[in-house]
Design an enzyme around this catalytic site. Structure first.
Site, PDB file in Angstrom:
ATOM      1  N   SER A   1      51.268  -6.037  51.015  1.00 35.86           N
ATOM      2  CA  SER A   1      51.308  -7.495  51.066  1.00 35.86           C
ATOM      3  C   SER A   1      51.807  -7.966  52.448  1.00 35.86           C
ATOM      4  O   SER A   1      51.234  -7.597  53.470  1.00 35.86           O
ATOM      5  CB  SER A   1      52.177  -8.016  49.916  1.00 35.86           C
ATOM      6  OG  SER A   1      51.974  -9.384  49.695  1.00 35.86           O
TER       7      SER A   1
ATOM      8  N   ASP B   1      43.002  -7.813  42.693  1.00 35.69           N
ATOM      9  CA  ASP B   1      44.109  -8.587  43.274  1.00 35.69           C
ATOM     10  C   ASP B   1      43.768 -10.079  43.234  1.00 35.69           C
ATOM     11  O   ASP B   1      42.770 -10.503  43.804  1.00 35.69           O
ATOM     12  CB  ASP B   1      44.324  -8.119  44.725  1.00 35.69           C
ATOM     13  CG  ASP B   1      45.603  -8.645  45.346  1.00 35.69           C
ATOM     14  OD1 ASP B   1      46.154  -9.641  44.848  1.00 35.69           O
ATOM     15  OD2 ASP B   1      46.044  -8.055  46.356  1.00 35.69           O
TER      16      ASP B   1
ATOM     17  N   HIS C   1      47.708  -7.063  42.423  1.00 33.85           N
ATOM     18  CA  HIS C   1      48.461  -7.042  43.670  1.00 33.85           C
ATOM     19  C   HIS C   1      49.635  -6.069  43.603  1.00 33.85           C
ATOM     20  O   HIS C   1      49.989  -5.440  44.607  1.00 33.85           O
ATOM     21  CB  HIS C   1      48.964  -8.459  43.985  1.00 33.85           C
ATOM     22  CG  HIS C   1      49.502  -8.605  45.372  1.00 33.85           C
ATOM     23  ND1 HIS C   1      48.720  -8.449  46.499  1.00 33.85           N
ATOM     24  CD2 HIS C   1      50.755  -8.869  45.825  1.00 33.85           C
ATOM     25  CE1 HIS C   1      49.469  -8.635  47.583  1.00 33.85           C
ATOM     26  NE2 HIS C   1      50.699  -8.882  47.204  1.00 33.85           N
TER      27      HIS C   1
END
Length: 261
Positions: free
Chosen positions: A84, A212, A239
């Site tokens: 991320s 995601d 995610h």
């Protein structure tokens, strides 16, 4: 323990509002088969003692990772994995210590290139509304605007966009452990692009997570198209792949470590 694997060192870098704890389902099995694994808490994250207001710049935020690499013995190289927002930390580390990075792995992560300032992918993501931030709290930390805007994901956005394939227990744990963080957009907007000779020369792998809903697959693939990598891998995961599909991620990281480290 496999001696060859014992020489291989993997550093797992968490995303915004998270901490080194988010890797517990991945770090444990990797260590069990002989890898050396570090899961540093970035500044003001996890159990790091500093509050966000004492972390004015993105480099300050990244300092625990930079300190870890600086302390490595000469000749030691790591597989550096960023998840991320952690995908923005690992280029800074690779720019400073390219000789210590065997491969930079972007796990459904933001991935800056060398052709523009580090903030470009984040600016595009925010300005084009790739994510409905829902109940995320974003607010200034100071009246003067000198400190970066703070950010904390709310339970609704966490459940629907980040953790939709995770167990209710993992979601409960994560919401209880999240801390106020920042995208550090303001600071990254004034930084110079990373260089082709340093960060640009480091080998790169992008791991696309196809389910995601936070950094969606289309945006992940746009980044790869605009900043080509050595290899692209795929996992059918949300995610928070390290919690929802840890076994698949462990195998993926083992394959990468054996190939590049």
């Amino acid at each position: 323990m496999d001696d060859a694997k014992g020489c291989k060192h993997i550093v797992l870098v968490h995303g915004a509002c998270l901490g080194g704890w988010s890797w517990f389902k991945v770090a444990t099995p990797l260590r069990a088969v002989g890898y050396r694994v570090d899961t540093p808490d970035l500044a003001a994250s996890g159990v790091h003692p500093m509050p966000l207001r004492d972390v004015p710049t993105f480099r300050d935020y990244t300092a625990p990772l930079l300190d870890l690499l600086a302390a490595l013995p000469a000749g030691e190289r790591v597989v550096l994995v960023g998840h991320s927002l952690g995908g923005a930390n690992i280029p800074l580390a690779a720019e400073m210590f390219p000789e210590k990075v065997a491969a930079a792995v972007f796990l459904c992560a933001f991935m800056p290139g060398c052709a523009a300032r580090p903030s470009k992918v984040l600016e595009k993501f925010v300005e084009e509304n790739w994510l409905d931030f829902m109940d995320t709290e974003m607010k200034p930390q100071d009246e003067e605007g000198k400190l970066p805007t703070s950010m904390l994901f709310g339970p609704k956005v966490a459940r629907e966009k980040f953790f939709q394939m995770c167990s209710p227990e993992d979601l409960t744990l994560a919401i209880s452990l999240m801390r106020v963080s920042s995208l550090f957009l303001e600071d990254q907007q004034v930084q110079q692009p990373y260089t082709q000779e340093r960060y640009g020369a480091v080998r790169k792998v992008y791991v696309v997570c196809t389910e995601d809903y936070a950094i969606v697959e289309e945006f992940q693939r746009w980044m790869v198209e605009n900043n080509p990598v050595d290899e692209v891998k795929e996992i059918a995961a949300d995610h928070m792949v390290m919690l929802s599909r840890p076994g698949e991620l462990v195998q993926c990281l083992q394959d990468i470590a054996e190939k590049y480290a």
